[in-house]
Design a protein around this motif. Structure first.
Motif, mmCIF file in Angstrom:
data_model
loop_
_atom_site.group_PDB
_atom_site.id
_atom_site.type_symbol
_atom_site.label_atom_id
_atom_site.label_comp_id
_atom_site.label_asym_id
_atom_site.label_seq_id
_atom_site.Cartn_x
_atom_site.Cartn_y
_atom_site.Cartn_z
ATOM 1 N N VAL A 40 -5.827 -10.651 -0.908
ATOM 2 C CA VAL A 40 -5.662 -9.835 -2.472
ATOM 3 C C VAL A 40 -3.688 -9.830 -2.984
ATOM 4 C CG1 VAL A 40 -5.485 -8.261 -4.144
ATOM 5 C CG2 VAL A 40 -7.487 -9.002 -3.534
ATOM 6 N N PHE A 41 -3.172 -9.824 -1.027
ATOM 7 C CA PHE A 41 -1.928 -8.821 -1.098
ATOM 8 C C PHE A 41 -1.390 -10.756 -1.039
ATOM 9 C CE2 PHE A 41 1.389 -8.717 1.682
ATOM 10 C CZ PHE A 41 2.355 -7.874 1.311
ATOM 11 N N GLU A 42 -2.035 -11.622 -0.321
ATOM 12 C CA GLU A 42 -1.435 -12.767 -0.808
ATOM 13 C C GLU A 42 -0.811 -13.699 -1.393
ATOM 14 O OE1 GLU A 42 -1.545 -16.848 2.093
ATOM 15 O OE2 GLU A 42 -2.535 -15.622 2.844
ATOM 16 N N GLN A 43 -2.211 -12.832 -2.626
ATOM 17 C CA GLN A 43 -1.977 -13.391 -3.947
ATOM 18 C C GLN A 43 -0.762 -12.597 -4.279
ATOM 19 O OE1 GLN A 43 -5.156 -13.323 -6.838
ATOM 20 N NE2 GLN A 43 -4.858 -15.270 -7.687
ATOM 21 N N ALA A 44 -0.523 -11.734 -4.954
ATOM 22 C CA ALA A 44 0.268 -11.573 -5.633
ATOM 23 C C ALA A 44 1.338 -11.611 -4.957
ATOM 24 C CB ALA A 44 0.197 -9.354 -4.943
ATOM 25 N N VAL A 45 1.852 -11.538 -4.139
ATOM 26 C CA VAL A 45 3.329 -11.952 -3.183
ATOM 27 C C VAL A 45 3.329 -13.953 -3.285
ATOM 28 C CG1 VAL A 45 4.523 -12.801 -1.149
ATOM 29 C CG2 VAL A 45 3.146 -10.194 -1.152
ATOM 30 N N ARG A 46 2.678 -14.264 -3.865
ATOM 31 C CA ARG A 46 2.595 -16.111 -3.489
ATOM 32 C C ARG A 46 2.275 -16.675 -4.855
ATOM 33 N NH1 ARG A 46 -0.622 -19.204 1.121
ATOM 34 N NH2 ARG A 46 -0.560 -20.593 -0.609
ATOM 35 N N GLY A 47 2.377 -15.635 -5.599
ATOM 36 C CA GLY A 47 1.199 -16.517 -7.312
ATOM 37 C C GLY A 47 0.572 -17.556 -7.398
ATOM 38 N N GLU A 48 0.263 -17.683 -6.096
ATOM 39 C CA GLU A 48 -1.223 -18.717 -6.314
ATOM 40 C C GLU A 48 -2.736 -18.607 -6.796
ATOM 41 O OE1 GLU A 48 -0.092 -21.305 -2.581
ATOM 42 O OE2 GLU A 48 2.170 -21.633 -3.045
ATOM 43 N N LYS A 49 -3.224 -19.702 -7.784
ATOM 44 C CA LYS A 49 -4.463 -19.146 -7.156
ATOM 45 C C LYS A 49 -5.775 -19.178 -5.798
ATOM 46 C CE LYS A 49 -5.265 -21.654 -11.211
ATOM 47 N NZ LYS A 49 -6.132 -20.411 -12.525
ATOM 48 N N MET A 50 -6.250 -18.238 -6.027
ATOM 49 C CA MET A 50 -6.839 -17.904 -4.967
ATOM 50 C C MET A 50 -7.441 -19.097 -4.030
ATOM 51 S SD MET A 50 -7.679 -15.211 -2.549
ATOM 52 C CE MET A 50 -7.463 -13.709 -3.752
ATOM 53 N N ASP A 51 -8.174 -19.729 -4.669
ATOM 54 C CA ASP A 51 -8.821 -21.259 -4.147
ATOM 55 C C ASP A 51 -7.620 -22.012 -3.138
ATOM 56 O OD1 ASP A 51 -11.374 -20.951 -4.802
ATOM 57 O OD2 ASP A 51 -10.754 -22.544 -6.679
ATOM 58 N N ASP A 52 -6.880 -22.087 -3.440
ATOM 59 C CA ASP A 52 -5.248 -21.927 -2.898
ATOM 60 C C ASP A 52 -5.028 -21.484 -1.939
ATOM 61 O OD1 ASP A 52 -5.010 -24.825 -4.366
ATOM 62 O OD2 ASP A 52 -3.541 -23.395 -5.959
ATOM 63 N N ILE A 53 -5.395 -20.248 -1.881
ATOM 64 C CA ILE A 53 -4.885 -19.060 -0.791
ATOM 65 C C ILE A 53 -6.108 -19.512 0.875
ATOM 66 C CG2 ILE A 53 -4.237 -16.477 0.183
ATOM 67 C CD1 ILE A 53 -3.286 -16.330 -2.721
ATOM 68 N N LEU A 54 -7.222 -19.584 -0.103
ATOM 69 C CA LEU A 54 -8.562 -19.290 0.334
ATOM 70 C C LEU A 54 -8.834 -21.221 1.755
ATOM 71 C CD1 LEU A 54 -10.800 -18.534 -1.597
ATOM 72 C CD2 LEU A 54 -10.450 -17.332 0.822
ATOM 73 N N HIS A 55 -7.819 -22.052 0.457
ATOM 74 C CA HIS A 55 -7.736 -23.293 1.621
ATOM 75 C C HIS A 55 -6.963 -23.042 3.049
ATOM 76 C CE1 HIS A 55 -6.044 -27.379 2.246
ATOM 77 N NE2 HIS A 55 -7.192 -27.706 2.286
ATOM 78 N N ASP A 56 -5.806 -22.502 2.080
ATOM 79 C CA ASP A 56 -4.548 -22.493 3.149
ATOM 80 C C ASP A 56 -4.440 -21.804 4.422
ATOM 81 O OD1 ASP A 56 -3.281 -23.795 1.623
ATOM 82 O OD2 ASP A 56 -1.706 -22.985 0.821
ATOM 83 N N ALA A 57 -5.417 -20.376 3.796
ATOM 84 C CA ALA A 57 -5.961 -19.551 5.520
ATOM 85 C C ALA A 57 -6.781 -20.673 6.218
ATOM 86 C CB ALA A 57 -6.328 -18.245 4.556
#
Length: 140
Positions: free
Chosen positions: A14-31
């Motif tokens: 959730v923090f990463e999404q707040a910083v990056r402003g991207e969709k959670m699916d993209d953040i999960l994929h990148d992680a």
């Protein structure tokens, strides 16, 4: 993995999404790609739930941060408040007191010296407005 560790994973997402402003699916994929991080199912459900209900969550938080607005909050505080409010409103079986305590503990670990008491105060204010069955974690 303990529930506390899973919640910490959810906070980081959730923090990463707040910083990056991207969709959670993209953040999960990148992680998964960059860090070989496969989130616990609880962490993933919470992170996706925060994203799905973010407008409602932010409205609830905004009504309890007297004299502040969401843009002025640190990203750590914002992510922790979003996660805890999501749990309080949509996660069955988690008492409000547990959501508040876990957010405060994560604030002590990741935030500044004033974050933990601030988060505690905001979440306590949010909790006062909740129906009793929601506070106990038995809502539908």
């Amino acid at each position: 993995m303990t529930r506390r560790e899973a919640r910490e994973q959810a906070f980081i997402l959730v923090f990463e999404q707040a910083v990056r402003g991207e969709k959670m699916d993209d953040i999960l994929h990148d992680a998964a790609e960059a860090r070989d991080l496969i989130p616990n199912s609880f962490a993933e459900r919470e992170a996706l739930g925060v994203e799905e209900h973010q407008a409602e969550i932010d409205e609830k938080i905004g009504g309890h941060i007297r004299g502040w607005n969401l843009r002025r909050l640190s990203k750590v505080s914002l992510a922790l408040l979003r996660l805890a409010v999501y749990e309080m409103l949509w996660e069955k079986g988690i008492p409000t007191s547990v959501s508040i305590n876990e957010a405060v503990e994560l604030a002590k670990q990741y935030g500044g010296k004033d974050d933990a008491p601030y988060i505690n105060g905001v979440l306590a204010s949010v909790a006062k407005d909740l129906p009793e069955e929601v506070k106990e974690g038995s809502h539908e």
